[in-house]
Design a protein around this motif. Structure first.
Motif, PDB file in Angstrom:
ATOM      1  N   MET A 157     -23.467 -16.495   9.415  1.00  0.00           N
ATOM      2  CA  MET A 157     -22.278 -15.911   8.794  1.00  0.00           C
ATOM      3  C   MET A 157     -21.768 -14.734   9.627  1.00  0.00           C
ATOM      4  N   LYS A 158     -20.484 -14.731   9.911  1.00  0.00           N
ATOM      5  CA  LYS A 158     -19.892 -13.633  10.660  1.00  0.00           C
ATOM      6  C   LYS A 158     -19.820 -12.369   9.807  1.00  0.00           C
ATOM      7  N   LYS A 159     -19.895 -11.242  10.497  1.00  0.00           N
ATOM      8  CA  LYS A 159     -19.842  -9.951   9.809  1.00  0.00           C
ATOM      9  C   LYS A 159     -18.602  -9.184  10.258  1.00  0.00           C
ATOM     10  N   ALA A 160     -18.008  -8.462   9.322  1.00  0.00           N
ATOM     11  CA  ALA A 160     -16.744  -7.791   9.630  1.00  0.00           C
ATOM     12  C   ALA A 160     -16.669  -6.389   9.044  1.00  0.00           C
ATOM     13  N   ILE A 161     -15.874  -5.583   9.723  1.00  0.00           N
ATOM     14  CA  ILE A 161     -15.401  -4.309   9.175  1.00  0.00           C
ATOM     15  C   ILE A 161     -13.967  -4.557   8.730  1.00  0.00           C
ATOM     16  N   ILE A 162     -13.614  -4.088   7.561  1.00  0.00           N
ATOM     17  CA  ILE A 162     -12.209  -4.168   7.161  1.00  0.00           C
ATOM     18  C   ILE A 162     -11.591  -2.779   7.267  1.00  0.00           C
ATOM     19  N   TYR A 163     -10.360  -2.754   7.759  1.00  0.00           N
ATOM     20  CA  TYR A 163      -9.674  -1.478   8.002  1.00  0.00           C
ATOM     21  C   TYR A 163      -8.322  -1.481   7.312  1.00  0.00           C
ATOM     22  N   ARG A 164      -8.030  -0.389   6.622  1.00  0.00           N
ATOM     23  CA  ARG A 164      -6.756  -0.242   5.911  1.00  0.00           C
ATOM     24  C   ARG A 164      -6.070   1.037   6.394  1.00  0.00           C
ATOM     25  N   ARG A 165      -4.747   1.003   6.423  1.00  0.00           N
ATOM     26  CA  ARG A 165      -4.002   2.212   6.823  1.00  0.00           C
ATOM     27  C   ARG A 165      -2.654   2.263   6.126  1.00  0.00           C
ATOM     28  N   VAL A 166      -2.278   3.462   5.723  1.00  0.00           N
ATOM     29  CA  VAL A 166      -0.907   3.746   5.307  1.00  0.00           C
ATOM     30  C   VAL A 166      -0.466   4.991   6.047  1.00  0.00           C
ATOM     31  N   ALA A 167       0.821   5.087   6.343  1.00  0.00           N
ATOM     32  CA  ALA A 167       1.361   6.294   6.964  1.00  0.00           C
ATOM     33  C   ALA A 167       1.626   7.325   5.885  1.00  0.00           C
ATOM     34  N   CYS A 168       1.565   8.598   6.265  1.00  0.00           N
ATOM     35  CA  CYS A 168       1.800   9.677   5.297  1.00  0.00           C
ATOM     36  C   CYS A 168       3.197   9.578   4.687  1.00  0.00           C
ATOM     37  N   THR A 169       4.146   9.019   5.447  1.00  0.00           N
ATOM     38  CA  THR A 169       5.533   8.952   4.987  1.00  0.00           C
ATOM     39  C   THR A 169       5.815   7.750   4.107  1.00  0.00           C
ATOM     40  N   GLU A 170       4.871   6.798   4.050  1.00  0.00           N
ATOM     41  CA  GLU A 170       5.075   5.611   3.232  1.00  0.00           C
ATOM     42  C   GLU A 170       4.827   5.936   1.770  1.00  0.00           C
ATOM     43  N   GLN A 171       5.659   5.378   0.925  1.00  0.00           N
ATOM     44  CA  GLN A 171       5.648   5.759  -0.475  1.00  0.00           C
ATOM     45  C   GLN A 171       4.858   4.799  -1.370  1.00  0.00           C
ATOM     46  N   GLY A 172       3.839   4.190  -0.804  1.00  0.00           N
ATOM     47  CA  GLY A 172       2.959   3.384  -1.641  1.00  0.00           C
ATOM     48  C   GLY A 172       3.533   2.065  -2.106  1.00  0.00           C
ATOM     49  N   GLY A 173       4.395   1.435  -1.320  1.00  0.00           N
ATOM     50  CA  GLY A 173       4.895   0.104  -1.671  1.00  0.00           C
ATOM     51  C   GLY A 173       3.731  -0.854  -1.803  1.00  0.00           C
ATOM     52  N   LYS A 174       3.855  -1.822  -2.667  1.00  0.00           N
ATOM     53  CA  LYS A 174       2.721  -2.702  -2.977  1.00  0.00           C
ATOM     54  C   LYS A 174       2.112  -3.348  -1.747  1.00  0.00           C
ATOM     55  N   ASP A 175       2.966  -3.880  -0.861  1.00  0.00           N
ATOM     56  CA  ASP A 175       2.446  -4.606   0.290  1.00  0.00           C
ATOM     57  C   ASP A 175       1.664  -3.714   1.246  1.00  0.00           C
ATOM     58  N   TYR A 176       1.952  -2.414   1.238  1.00  0.00           N
ATOM     59  CA  TYR A 176       1.289  -1.518   2.169  1.00  0.00           C
ATOM     60  C   TYR A 176       0.249  -0.622   1.490  1.00  0.00           C
ATOM     61  N   SER A 177       0.095  -0.710   0.185  1.00  0.00           N
ATOM     62  CA  SER A 177      -0.849   0.162  -0.506  1.00  0.00           C
ATOM     63  C   SER A 177      -2.271  -0.130  -0.049  1.00  0.00           C
ATOM     64  N   LEU A 178      -3.092   0.892  -0.068  1.00  0.00           N
ATOM     65  CA  LEU A 178      -4.474   0.733   0.372  1.00  0.00           C
ATOM     66  C   LEU A 178      -5.229  -0.272  -0.502  1.00  0.00           C
ATOM     67  N   GLN A 179      -5.001  -0.201  -1.811  1.00  0.00           N
ATOM     68  CA  GLN A 179      -5.709  -1.109  -2.704  1.00  0.00           C
ATOM     69  C   GLN A 179      -5.295  -2.555  -2.461  1.00  0.00           C
ATOM     70  N   HIS A 180      -3.999  -2.766  -2.266  1.00  0.00           N
ATOM     71  CA  HIS A 180      -3.516  -4.127  -2.004  1.00  0.00           C
ATOM     72  C   HIS A 180      -4.115  -4.658  -0.702  1.00  0.00           C
ATOM     73  N   GLN A 181      -4.159  -3.823   0.304  1.00  0.00           N
ATOM     74  CA  GLN A 181      -4.736  -4.256   1.579  1.00  0.00           C
ATOM     75  C   GLN A 181      -6.203  -4.627   1.412  1.00  0.00           C
ATOM     76  N   GLU A 182      -6.945  -3.805   0.672  1.00  0.00           N
ATOM     77  CA  GLU A 182      -8.373  -4.103   0.472  1.00  0.00           C
ATOM     78  C   GLU A 182      -8.557  -5.406  -0.298  1.00  0.00           C
ATOM     79  N   ASP A 183      -7.756  -5.594  -1.338  1.00  0.00           N
ATOM     80  CA  ASP A 183      -7.861  -6.834  -2.120  1.00  0.00           C
ATOM     81  C   ASP A 183      -7.635  -8.057  -1.247  1.00  0.00           C
ATOM     82  N   GLN A 184      -6.588  -7.993  -0.410  1.00  0.00           N
ATOM     83  CA  GLN A 184      -6.276  -9.138   0.457  1.00  0.00           C
ATOM     84  C   GLN A 184      -7.373  -9.381   1.481  1.00  0.00           C
TER      85      GLN A 184
END
Length: 253
Positions: free
Chosen positions: A1-28
């Motif tokens: 089984m392959k092993k992975a690190i998952i990485y999430r990022r939002v810019a300070c200027t981004e206003q938390g849109g669903k597609d870019y939210s940290l939680q949404h990224q982690e879920d995906q």
């Protein structure tokens, strides 16, 4: 089984849109790994610009990979602009990760790497160009948009638009021009006389002021590839008369 690190990022200027939210990224990312039977061994997230890799959590991810070399196969993120918005920096980092035995990929954009990396950078360049053009347009209209020179501060006009206005230092600036224009005093002597009255300015600052037409109400618009240098009348209040400014220019500095 392959092993992975998952990485999430939002810019300070981004206003938390669903597609870019940290939680949404982690879920995906976790859904993808579960579907592909990839083990998530660690996760990192940043709230920072994507133009460089000098991000606290990304640097921690790199340190983790160095300490666990050959124990991680993948670095996964949702989209390429979450990884980087600078194509040259992105390719450099991909090379570094490859040397560590780690493949990086965007789960939502797995193909055409160079295209997805280039698109954010092109967008950044477009925004920068628009900003520069906006600044030149404002300067042509007589509004100074750069760093305010000594003797001025940025205020607002009746339409609430940015407009420079003189500060309490303006009389000292004017006196400096007047003293120098007599030809009787050197720059160092003028500076010393002003210091005795409580106004301090370095020699370089004073010389720059003497050469700056902004003090007589003019704004210089620098030349660019397809445009010549030009000078326009500013909307700000002049501190000295143009005649006094020109007189100072005739004195050898």
């Amino acid at each position: 089984m392959k092993k992975a690190i998952i990485y999430r990022r939002v810019a300070c200027t981004e206003q938390g849109g669903k597609d870019y939210s940290l939680q949404h990224q982690e879920d995906q990312l976790r859904k993808y790994c579960a579907l592909k039977q990839i083990e998530v061994v660690e996760h990192f997230q940043d709230a920072a610009s994507g133009t460089t890799f000098n991000r606290p959590e990304f640097q921690k991810a790199l340190e983790f990979l160095r300490k666990n070399k050959k124990c991680v196969d993948l670095l996964l993120f949702t989209k390429w602009d979450r990884f980087s918005r600078n194509i040259s920096e992105a390719y450099r980092m991909i090379g570094l990760l490859t040397d560590l035995g780690v493949e990086c990929n965007a789960i939502e954009q797995p193909l055409d790497l160079s295209f997805y990396l280039a698109t954010p950078e092109i967008e950044n360049d477009r925004r920068s160009m628009n900003t520069r053009e906006g600044m030149r347009k404002a300067m042509r209209a007589g509004r100074w948009v750069g760093r305010t020179p000594n003797g001025y501060k940025m205020g607002r006009d009746e339409q609430n638009k940015p407009l420079m206005c003189p500060t309490s230092d303006a009389p000292f600036i004017k006196e400096g021009f007047e003293l120098y224009s007599t030809g009787l005093y050197s720059i160092s002597e003028v500076i010393k006389m002003l210091e005795q009255k409580g106004f301090k300015m370095s020699k370089n600052q004073f010389v720059a002021s003497l050469r700056n037409p902004i003090y007589c109400g003019k704004i210089v618009i620098p030349a660019k590839l397809d445009e010549v240098k030009e000078m326009v009348k500013g909307l700000h209040q002049a501190i000295i008369e143009e005649e006094l400014f020109q007189k100072c220019q005739r004195i050898e500095q």
